[in-house]
Design an enzyme around this catalytic site. Structure first.
Site, PDB file in Angstrom:
ATOM      1  N   TYR A 123       0.845  -1.193   0.000  1.00 20.47           N
ATOM      2  CA  TYR A 123       0.000   0.000   0.000  1.00 20.47           C
ATOM      3  C   TYR A 123       0.880   1.242   0.000  1.00 20.47           C
ATOM      4  O   TYR A 123       1.592   1.509   0.971  1.00 20.47           O
ATOM      5  CB  TYR A 123      -0.901   0.032   1.236  1.00 20.47           C
ATOM      6  CG  TYR A 123      -2.001  -0.998   1.275  1.00 20.47           C
ATOM      7  CD1 TYR A 123      -2.311  -1.790   0.179  1.00 20.47           C
ATOM      8  CD2 TYR A 123      -2.750  -1.184   2.437  1.00 20.47           C
ATOM      9  CE1 TYR A 123      -3.321  -2.727   0.225  1.00 20.47           C
ATOM     10  CE2 TYR A 123      -3.773  -2.121   2.489  1.00 20.47           C
ATOM     11  CZ  TYR A 123      -4.048  -2.893   1.387  1.00 20.47           C
ATOM     12  OH  TYR A 123      -5.061  -3.826   1.451  1.00 20.47           O
ATOM     13  N   GLY A 130     -18.898   1.374  -2.925  1.00 20.54           N
ATOM     14  CA  GLY A 130     -19.768   2.545  -2.884  1.00 20.54           C
ATOM     15  C   GLY A 130     -21.175   2.316  -3.409  1.00 20.54           C
ATOM     16  O   GLY A 130     -22.045   3.183  -3.251  1.00 20.54           O
TER      17      GLY A 130
END
Length: 323
Positions: free
Chosen positions: A61, A212
Site C-alpha cells: 500500500y 460505494g
C-alpha cells in the site's frame, strides 16, 4: 459501538475489536493523491481511543508508505494496536505485476515491514492472494517459521478458495481469512464461509459497501473518470437496475433512522459472530457513523427484505472481487 464488542481470531487466537480499521485509503493507491497524513494518523489514534485496535494494511500500500504511517500513529501505543499485514503483491509505477510468494521473498518482505512499522513482531501476517506458483504448504510453512523466530504472532490468508483454506489450515492453524463480502457480493456463502466456520477461522470482511454501490450516494451514469466504470456492474443498464435495489436499502435505512452505509456494515456483522466488518477510513469524521453501525439490530422481517432484495446473484455485473 460498545467497547466490549470483540471477535476471536481462530479457535485459540486473540480477541480483537469486532470492527476493523482498513488503512489502505490513507496512502496513494494506484498512483492517486496522498491523503492528509496528519488526519490519517489522527484517525488511527482516535480509533484506538475507541477500542478499535485491528489495523489492516499491506506492505504494497503506497509502496510501504502505509506501514510507515501506521508506525508513526502507534508510536508509544504498540500494545493498543493489533496489526494485520498482507504481503506478496508486486507493483511497479502503480501497476500490478503479479505475486511473489517464494519463501526467500517472504523472509525478505517481513524484515522491511517490521522496519517500516517500527515494531518487533507483526500480529497477523498473510499472503494477499495465492497464485498457484508456490505450494500453499510452502507459503504457510514459511510464515510458521517466522512465528518460531518471533517475527509473527498469527497467520492469516486472503482471497483464497475453500480448498486452499483447508490446505493452509492443515499446515498451520489459520487465525483469519480476509475476503470481500457484502449484500452485493455473496459468493463466499456457498463454500468459503462454511469452511471458515467449520475450521474456527475468523472472517475479516472488506468492501462492505461494494465499492460505494450500497452507500446510497451513487447515481447513474458515473463520471467518465471514475475507476468503477471498468466493472460491469457500474455500467449502463446494470447500474440502473442495481441502484433500484439500493433504493430498498435506502428506504429501510430511512425507516430505521440510519444511513445505507450503516445498514450495509450491520448486515455483514449480523452474518456470524466470527465475521468482522473491515471498514476503510482516512478521516476522523467517518468514525462515529461506522462505529454506530455495529449497534444496529434487525427484525426478522427487515433481514428478510434485505436477503430477498439482495439474494445471491441479484446484482447485475461483476467487480474486481470476481476475478
Amino acid at each position: 459501538m460498545k467497547n466490549n464488542m470483540k471477535i476471536q481470531l481462530g479457535q485459540n487466537g486473540p480477541f480483537v475489536s469486532r470492527l476493523g480499521l482498513g488503512c489502505m485509503r490513507m496512502s496513494s493507491i494506484w498512483g492517486g493523491p496522498v491523503p492528509d497524513e496528519t488526519e490519517s494518523i489522527a484517525t488511527i489514534r482516535e480509533a484506538l481511543d475507541h477500542g478499535i485496535n485491528f489495523l489492516n494494511t499491506g506492505d504494497f500500500y503506497g509502496a510501504g508508505h502505509n506501514e510507515m504511517l501506521i508506525g508513526k500513529a502507534i508510536k508509544g501505543r504498540r500494545d493498543d494496536a493489533f496489526i494485520s499485514v498482507k504481503f506478496g503483491a508486486v507493483f511497479h509505477n502503480g501497476q500490478w505485476l503479479g505475486m511473489d510468494l517464494r519463501p526467500m521473498s517472504i523472509k525478505n518482505f517481513i524484515n522491511y515491514s517490521l522496519t517500516r512499522l517500527g515494531i518487533e513482531t507483526i500480529d497477523l501476517y498473510q499472503p494477499s492472494r495465492m497464485d498457484n506458483s508456490v505450494p500453499v504448504e510452502d507459503i504457510i510453512g514459511t510464515v510458521a517459521d517466522l512465528i518460531t523466530e518471533g517475527k509473527v504472532r498469527h497467520i492469516g490468508v486472503s482471497e483464497i478458495s475453500a480448498d486452499q483454506l483447508r490446505k493452509a489450515n492443515s499446515t498451520h492453524p489459520i487465525s483469519a481469512l480476509e475476503i470481500g463480502y457484502s449484500l452485493a457480493d455473496r459468493q463466499i456463502e456457498n463454500e468459503i464461509l462454511p469452511a471458515a466456520r467449520e475450521l474456527g477461522i475468523a472472517v475479516v470482511a472488506f468492501a462492505n459497501t461494494a465499492e460505494g454501490l450500497l452507500t446510497g450516494d451513487m447515481k447513474a451514469p458515473l463520471p467518465e473518470n471514475d475507476y468503477r466504470n471498468h466493472f460491469s456492474r457500474f455500467q449502463g443498464e446494470n447500474l440502473i437496475n442495481n441502484l433500484e435495489k439500493v433504493d430498498v436499502l435506502k428506504a429501510l435505512a430511512y425507516q430505521k433512522g440510519c444511513t445505507p452505509t450503516q445498514l450495509a456494515i450491520a448486515w455483514v456483522k449480523e452474518q456470524g459472530d466470527y465475521i468482522m466488518p473491515l471498514v476503510s477510513m482516512s478521516r476522523r469524521s467517518r468514525l462515529p457513523e461506522n462505529m454506530a453501525a455495529m449497534d444496529i439490530a434487525f427484525t426478522p422481517e427487515e433481514m428478510n427484505i434485505l436477503n430477498t432484495t439482495f439474494a445471491p446473484g441479484a446484482i447485475n455485473g461483476g467487480t474486481y472481487l470476481e476475478r
